[in-house]
Design a protein around this motif. Structure first.
Motif, PDB file in Angstrom:
ATOM      1  N   ALA A  26       0.822  -1.206   0.000  1.00  0.00           N
ATOM      2  CA  ALA A  26       0.000   0.000   0.000  1.00  0.00           C
ATOM      3  C   ALA A  26       0.859   1.259   0.000  1.00  0.00           C
ATOM      4  O   ALA A  26       0.553   2.242  -0.696  1.00  0.00           O
ATOM      5  N   ARG A  35      -5.306  -0.447   4.996  1.00  0.00           N
ATOM      6  CA  ARG A  35      -5.624   0.304   3.768  1.00  0.00           C
ATOM      7  C   ARG A  35      -6.195   1.683   4.115  1.00  0.00           C
ATOM      8  O   ARG A  35      -5.827   2.693   3.500  1.00  0.00           O
ATOM      9  N   GLU A  83      -4.663   5.531   3.360  1.00  0.00           N
ATOM     10  CA  GLU A  83      -5.450   6.562   2.691  1.00  0.00           C
ATOM     11  C   GLU A  83      -5.495   7.847   3.527  1.00  0.00           C
ATOM     12  O   GLU A  83      -5.438   8.963   2.995  1.00  0.00           O
TER      13      GLU A  83
END
Length: 485
Positions: free
Chosen positions: A402, A475, A479
Motif C-alpha cells: 500500500a 488500507r 489513505e
C-alpha cells in the motif's frame, strides 16, 4: 456501602470537640478533600465513627451551616455547599493559632526533567505508532480459564506475599522457552519475572549503575529505557546506528576515550529502525565488552516476530564471559496489559535485582504469572505466537504494498525482516513532524523520527506499525496518510 469519614479529634485538646470537628471539615473543604456538593455522613453515623455524642456532631454541623460551608435538608441529608464562602476568619478561629492560607503546592523543587507525557490519541484513531500487538488475537478465553484454575488450586498462596523473583512455574516455563527457542543456557534460578520490560530495565539500572557512570546507547532508540538509565544516575552517550545496527567501531572509539560501565542495545530488531545487528558486529561487540568489562544490557523486545531468513539468536546465547544481561517481555507475544517481563542473568545478579524489587513493589501478580505459566506449559502461547507471526507477516506485506502504491513518491524504506513496524525515510520536501500532526487530526497516529532521536531534533523518518491493524484498517490508515500529506 459508603466508607466512613475519618477526622482527627483530640479529646485532650482544650478546644471543644464540636469546634474540632467543624474546623477539620472546613479545612477538608478548603483543600479539596471534600468537594462542592459532596454528601456528608449523617449525624448519627459520624458520631458513631468518632465515638462522640450525636449532639456534638449536630453542634458542629450548625456551626458550619452558619458559616456557609454546608447545606442541610431534612429530606435529603447534609452536603458541602454548592457555592463555597470566600476565605474569611471563622468565629471559632479565635481559639486556635492564627494560620496563613497558602495555595496547595509541593514543598520542594522538582528540578528539570526531560520526561514528557505520551500524547493522547483521539477515540477511533488508527494507531500505527510504536509496535503494538493486536489485542484481538490474544487467547483471552484460555487465559481466563487458566486464571480461574490457578485461583481454585491455590488462592491463599497466590494472593499472599511471595517470592519477588516471580512464580516458580513461570520462571521454569520461561527458562524452558528461552533455552529451546533463543539458545540461552538458563535455568529457573537465572530468571527474574518483572512487571514488563520497563521494570526490568529499571531494576538492572539500579543494580548495576552508580551516579555518573557512562552508558552507551543507540543514537536512535527507546526513550523510556534511556530515562530509566538516567534516573539511576547514568550519563548517556549516543553511538551511531546504520543498516547493520549499532556501530561497534564507534563504540570502541568511545571506550578508548572514557570508561564505560554498560551499553544498552536492541540487536535483534533495532528500535526503531528494525535493523538486525550484523554477525561480525555481534562478535566484535561481545569481545569488546568482554575485554573492557562493559555490561551489555540486551533488550530483546519482540523476538518471536522474525519473518525472513534464519532466526537470529540473542547476544546472550553466545555470551561466554558473563557480560550480557538479557531483558525480554511477553507484552508483544501476548498483551502489554499483563505487565510480564523478565531478566536473565547470573544468579547473584538475579538475587540483587530481587532485593531491589522488594523496595519497589515487593512482588508481581503471582496469580497471573501462574496462569501464563500454564499457557506456556500447555503450548497455548507457542500456538498463539505461530498464528500471530503468520498474520503479522501478511500485514507487513500489505502495508509495504500500500505504501509503495500510494506513497512511493514520499517514502523510501527497506522491507523489515522482522518486528512489528517499518522505518521509512521521508522525502526532503516533506516535513515529517508536520505530516504526523496533520495525520493525527485525520485519526491516524504514527511517529516521526524526532521522537526516537537521542538529541530530540527533527529527523526525516517515520515509524509505521502494522501488527495492531487488520487488512481493512491498514488500507484505510494509508489513505488517511495520503490525505494528510
Amino acid at each position: 456501602m459508603a466508607w466512613e469519614l475519618s477526622l482527627a479529634v483530640d479529646p485532650a485538646s482544650p478546644q471543644p470537640i464540636f469546634l474540632q470537628i467543624a474546623r477539620a471539615l472546613s479545612d477538608d473543604i478548603r483543600r479539596g478533600r471534600l468537594r462542592a456538593g459532596a454528601e456528608l455522613p449523617g449525624s448519627r453515623a459520624l458520631a458513631r465513627s468518632l465515638s462522640v455524642h450525636r449532639n456534638t456532631v449536630l453542634a458542629a454541623y450548625r456551626e458550619l451551616a452558619a458559616e456557609g460551608w454546608i447545606e442541610a435538608s431534612a429530606a435529603r441529608g447534609t452536603f458541602v455547599a454548592a457555592e463555597l464562602p470566600a476565605p474569611a476568619p471563622r468565629r471559632f478561629a479565635r481559639r486556635a493559632a492564627a494560620r496563613t492560607e497558602a495555595p496547595a503546592r509541593l514543598g520542594f523543587d522538582l528540578g528539570a526533567t526531560s520526561l514528557r507525557p505520551m500524547p493522547l490519541v483521539p477515540e477511533g484513531t488508527l494507531r500505527m505508532s510504536g509496535g503494538l500487538p493486536d489485542m484481538r488475537l490474544v487467547p483471552t478465553a484460555a487465559l481466563a480459564r487458566a486464571y480461574r484454575r490457578a485461583l481454585r488450586a491455590e488462592a491463599k498462596r497466590l494472593l499472599d506475599y511471595a517470592d519477588p523473583r516471580g512464580h516458580e512455574r513461570l520462571r521454569a516455563a520461561l527458562a524452558a522457552m528461552l533455552s529451546a527457542v533463543r539458545g540461552l543456557a538458563a535455568g529457573p534460578e537465572s530468571v527474574l519475572v518483572t512487571r514488563g520490560s520497563q521494570m526490568a530495565i529499571d531494576l538492572v539500572a539500579r543494580a548495576l549503575l552508580a551516579p555518573g557512570d557512562a552508558v552507551a546507547v543507540e543514537s536512535y532508540g527507546y526513550r523510556p529505557a534511556w530515562e530509566a538509565l538516567r534516573l539511576a544516575g547514568a550519563r548517556l552517550v549516543p553511538v551511531p546506528v546504520d543498516a547493520a545496527g549499532l556501530s561497534v567501531d564507534a563504540l570502541a572509539e568511545l571506550a578508548d576515550r572514557e570508561r564505560l560501565r554498560a551499553v544498552y542495545v536492541t540487536p535483534h530488531h533495532q528500535y526503531p529502525t528494525t535493523a538486525v545487528l550484523a554477525p561480525g558486529r555481534r562478535i566484535a561487540l561481545l569481545e569488546l565488552c568482554r575485554s573492557r568489562r562493559v555490561a551489555v544490557i540486551e533488550d530483546d523486545y519482540d523476538h518471536e516476530f522474525h519473518y525472513d531468513g534464519r532466526p537470529v539468536l540473542p547476544l546472550a546465547s553466545a555470551d561466554t564471559a558473563g557480560v550480557v544481561v538479557y531483558v525480554g517481555t511477553l507484552s508483544k507475544i501476548l498483551a502489554p496489559g499483563l505487565r510480564l517481563g523478565f531478566v536473565i542473568a547470573p544468579e547473584p545478579l538475579v538475587e540483587r535485582l530481587a532485593l531491589h524489587r522488594t523496595f519497589v513493589d515487593r512482588q508481581g501478580d503471582h496469580a497471573v504469572e501462574r496462569a501464563v505459566a500454564e499457557l506456556l506449559e500447555d503450548g497455548e502461547v507457542q500456538r498463539h505466537a505461530q498464528r500471530a507471526r503468520r498474520i503479522y507477516r501478511a500485514r507487513r506485506d500489505l502495508l509495504v504494498e500500500a505504501l509503495r502504491a500510494r506513497l512511493g513518491h514520499a517514502l523510501d524504506f527497506r522491507v523489515p525482516a522482522g518486528g512489528m513496524a517499518l522505518w521509512a525515510r521521508v522525502d526532503a520536501a516533506i516535513d515529517a513532524d508536520a505530516w504526523a500532526e496533520r495525520a493525527l487530526a485525520r485519526k491516524v497516529a504514527f511517529s516521526a523520527g524526532r521522537r526516537y532521536a537521542f538529541d530530540g531534533k527533527k529527523r526525516p523518518f517515520l515509524r509505521l506499525g502494522f501488527a495492531a491493524l487488520d487488512e481493512g484498517e491498514i488500507r484505510e490508515a494509508v489513505e488517511r496518510m495520503v490525505k494528510a500529506i
